[in-house]
Scaffold this motif. Structure first.
Motif, PDB file in Angstrom:
ATOM      1  N   GLY A  65      64.528  40.833 -17.983  1.00 28.55           N
ATOM      2  CA  GLY A  65      65.588  40.616 -18.966  1.00 28.55           C
ATOM      3  C   GLY A  65      65.075  40.544 -20.392  1.00 28.55           C
ATOM      4  N   GLN A  66      65.997  40.750 -21.337  1.00 33.88           N
ATOM      5  CA  GLN A  66      65.672  40.581 -22.748  1.00 33.88           C
ATOM      6  C   GLN A  66      65.545  39.102 -23.107  1.00 33.88           C
ATOM      7  N   ILE A  67      66.413  38.280 -22.511  1.00 34.30           N
ATOM      8  CA  ILE A  67      66.420  36.844 -22.719  1.00 34.30           C
ATOM      9  C   ILE A  67      66.572  36.182 -21.342  1.00 34.30           C
ATOM     10  N   CYS A  68      66.453  34.876 -21.296  1.00 34.90           N
ATOM     11  CA  CYS A  68      66.736  34.129 -20.074  1.00 34.90           C
ATOM     12  C   CYS A  68      68.132  33.518 -20.203  1.00 34.90           C
ATOM     13  N   ILE A  69      68.965  33.736 -19.184  1.00 35.63           N
ATOM     14  CA  ILE A  69      70.324  33.194 -19.150  1.00 35.63           C
ATOM     15  C   ILE A  69      70.487  32.455 -17.828  1.00 35.63           C
ATOM     16  N   SER A  70      70.646  31.151 -17.902  1.00 37.10           N
ATOM     17  CA  SER A  70      70.666  30.313 -16.697  1.00 37.10           C
ATOM     18  C   SER A  70      71.930  29.454 -16.725  1.00 37.10           C
ATOM     19  N   ILE A  71      72.635  29.388 -15.605  1.00 38.75           N
ATOM     20  CA  ILE A  71      73.950  28.746 -15.557  1.00 38.75           C
ATOM     21  C   ILE A  71      73.943  27.566 -14.590  1.00 38.75           C
ATOM     22  N   ASN A  72      74.511  26.464 -15.047  1.00 36.41           N
ATOM     23  CA  ASN A  72      74.751  25.267 -14.228  1.00 36.41           C
ATOM     24  C   ASN A  72      73.473  24.734 -13.599  1.00 36.41           C
ATOM     25  N   ASP A  89      81.380  26.134 -17.146  1.00 39.58           N
ATOM     26  CA  ASP A  89      79.957  26.383 -16.938  1.00 39.58           C
ATOM     27  C   ASP A  89      79.146  25.850 -18.111  1.00 39.58           C
ATOM     28  N   ILE A  90      77.912  25.468 -17.848  1.00 35.19           N
ATOM     29  CA  ILE A  90      76.959  25.261 -18.937  1.00 35.19           C
ATOM     30  C   ILE A  90      75.925  26.377 -18.854  1.00 35.19           C
ATOM     31  N   VAL A  91      75.679  26.991 -20.002  1.00 34.16           N
ATOM     32  CA  VAL A  91      74.882  28.212 -20.080  1.00 34.16           C
ATOM     33  C   VAL A  91      73.636  27.958 -20.915  1.00 34.16           C
ATOM     34  N   LYS A  92      72.469  28.137 -20.290  1.00 36.07           N
ATOM     35  CA  LYS A  92      71.215  28.003 -20.996  1.00 36.07           C
ATOM     36  C   LYS A  92      70.769  29.363 -21.515  1.00 36.07           C
ATOM     37  N   ASN A 106      62.924  29.844 -28.826  1.00 39.06           N
ATOM     38  CA  ASN A 106      63.861  28.714 -28.871  1.00 39.06           C
ATOM     39  C   ASN A 106      64.927  28.853 -27.805  1.00 39.06           C
ATOM     40  N   ALA A 107      65.584  27.733 -27.510  1.00 35.50           N
ATOM     41  CA  ALA A 107      66.591  27.721 -26.450  1.00 35.50           C
ATOM     42  C   ALA A 107      67.658  26.678 -26.757  1.00 35.50           C
ATOM     43  N   THR A 108      68.831  26.879 -26.164  1.00 35.41           N
ATOM     44  CA  THR A 108      69.914  25.914 -26.277  1.00 35.41           C
ATOM     45  C   THR A 108      70.763  25.982 -25.018  1.00 35.41           C
ATOM     46  N   THR A 109      71.596  24.973 -24.832  1.00 31.11           N
ATOM     47  CA  THR A 109      72.551  24.943 -23.727  1.00 31.11           C
ATOM     48  C   THR A 109      73.944  24.816 -24.307  1.00 31.11           C
ATOM     49  N   VAL A 110      74.847  25.703 -23.866  1.00 31.00           N
ATOM     50  CA  VAL A 110      76.196  25.792 -24.423  1.00 31.00           C
ATOM     51  C   VAL A 110      77.206  25.603 -23.300  1.00 31.00           C
ATOM     52  N   ALA A 111      78.232  24.816 -23.558  1.00 28.08           N
ATOM     53  CA  ALA A 111      79.305  24.630 -22.590  1.00 28.08           C
ATOM     54  C   ALA A 111      80.398  25.669 -22.832  1.00 28.08           C
ATOM     55  N   ALA A 112      80.836  26.321 -21.760  1.00 22.54           N
ATOM     56  CA  ALA A 112      81.939  27.284 -21.848  1.00 22.54           C
ATOM     57  C   ALA A 112      83.235  26.539 -21.544  1.00 22.54           C
ATOM     58  N   HIS A 230      68.631  22.602 -21.035  1.00 22.31           N
ATOM     59  CA  HIS A 230      67.375  23.071 -21.634  1.00 22.31           C
ATOM     60  C   HIS A 230      67.598  23.283 -23.132  1.00 22.31           C
ATOM     61  N   PHE A 231      66.762  22.638 -23.940  1.00 23.03           N
ATOM     62  CA  PHE A 231      66.761  22.859 -25.385  1.00 23.03           C
ATOM     63  C   PHE A 231      65.317  23.058 -25.827  1.00 23.03           C
ATOM     64  N   GLU A 232      65.122  23.890 -26.860  1.00 21.43           N
ATOM     65  CA  GLU A 232      63.749  24.206 -27.298  1.00 21.43           C
ATOM     66  C   GLU A 232      63.727  24.553 -28.775  1.00 21.43           C
ATOM     67  N   HIS A 233      62.676  24.081 -29.450  1.00 21.76           N
ATOM     68  CA  HIS A 233      62.357  24.506 -30.815  1.00 21.76           C
ATOM     69  C   HIS A 233      60.878  24.837 -30.905  1.00 21.76           C
ATOM     70  N   THR A 234      60.534  25.772 -31.769  1.00 24.58           N
ATOM     71  CA  THR A 234      59.146  25.982 -32.165  1.00 24.58           C
ATOM     72  C   THR A 234      58.882  25.131 -33.399  1.00 24.58           C
ATOM     73  N   VAL A 235      57.840  24.312 -33.344  1.00 23.49           N
ATOM     74  CA  VAL A 235      57.582  23.308 -34.375  1.00 23.49           C
ATOM     75  C   VAL A 235      56.163  23.489 -34.913  1.00 23.49           C
ATOM     76  N   LEU A 236      56.036  23.423 -36.232  1.00 19.18           N
ATOM     77  CA  LEU A 236      54.748  23.521 -36.910  1.00 19.18           C
ATOM     78  C   LEU A 236      54.226  22.120 -37.227  1.00 19.18           C
ATOM     79  N   VAL A 237      52.974  21.861 -36.828  1.00 18.77           N
ATOM     80  CA  VAL A 237      52.313  20.620 -37.206  1.00 18.77           C
ATOM     81  C   VAL A 237      51.824  20.753 -38.644  1.00 18.77           C
TER      82      VAL A 237
END
Length: 248
Positions: A65-72, A89-92, A106-112, A230-237
């Motif tokens: 896949g181009q991205i990861c799409i994960s449900i529930n 559904d909740i969609v990652k 980066n990643a987020t979870t969205v409720a439909a 699932h939530f994600e950020h890229t963070v610089l120290v």
């Protein structure tokens, strides 16, 4: 060895992070009942190409896949296809791009639509764990403090962290050192140095922490069928406040 980025490399990482964040925000706004995960993956392909980038996931160890799409109950690494998103559904969504040789992740979870109260608490706790960890990402801090902060928030909410999959360093490669578990002991682990770039990504289950992988060889699901976020950020120290490179 944990890579330390130069000023020029950090500038490139900022650009990759902004692009990944913009694409994720666009896709998150598309989440609605009736749309298929394949339609979203194809839109991601268009957005990534239009940005002059390529997917950091497509072809990675054979990922299709181009991205990861994960449900529930799917935790991570879901593959776009014919499944239609349903109301409630909740969609990652996990987006990684390579721009000029550098990765933004980066990643987020969205409720439909509306979700049950315990699922809403799951989303809040998972994002809250990420936001609790980020301020600890600073020069001379111990990585274990970051990991322990995530676990503390999750356990206090009565939920569990996935232990088999972790955050990671990111830069020229999608996965660099160090590994960043979502659990750990304070005052342990390597010390962080300015110029490190870390993908911090709590993966949290409403039920038990155990997971399994489906027959497609990729999609990770909760063993008990409970929902996961699932939530994600890229963070610089930095030597001061951490910089979120994928700030949306």
């Amino acid at each position: 060895m944990i890579p330390i980025k130069t000023t020029t490399q950090i500038k490139a990482m900022r650009a990759a992070g902004r692009t990944a964040a913009d694409i994720l925000a666009h896709l998150a706004a598309m989440v609605r009942p009736g749309i298929t995960t394949g339609e979203m993956d194809r839109e991601a392909a268009t957005l990534i190409a239009d940005a002059g980038c390529r997917s950091a996931f497509l072809g990675y160890r054979g990922f299709p896949g181009q991205i990861c799409i994960s449900i529930n109950e799917e935790v991570v690494h879901g593959i776009g296809g014919g499944r239609r998103i349903a109301y409630g559904d909740i969609v990652k969504l996990d987006v990684g791009v390579v721009r000029d040789g550098w990765v933004g992740d980066n990643a987020t979870t969205v409720a439909a639509g509306a979700v049950p109260g315990d699922t809403e608490r799951l989303l809040r706790a998972t994002e809250g764990a990420l936001l609790a960890a980020i301020p600890l990402v600073r020069e001379d801090a111990r990585l274990g403090d970051v990991c322990a902060a995530i676990e503390r928030v999750v356990l206090s909410a009565g939920m569990s962290v996935v232990r088999e999959f972790v955050g990671h360093g990111v830069g020229r490669k999608l996965h660099e050192e160090p590994q960043i578990p979502n659990y750990g002991k304070p005052k342990t682990g390597p010390r962080l140095r300015a110029g490190m770039t870390l993908a911090i990504e709590p993966m949290v289950n409403l039920g038990a922490p155990a997971v399994r992988i489906l027959d497609d060889g990729w999609t990770v699901v909760t063993a008990d069928g409970s929902p996961s976020a699932h939530f994600e950020h890229t963070v610089l120290v930095t030597k001061g406040e951490p910089e979120i490179l994928t700030l949306r």
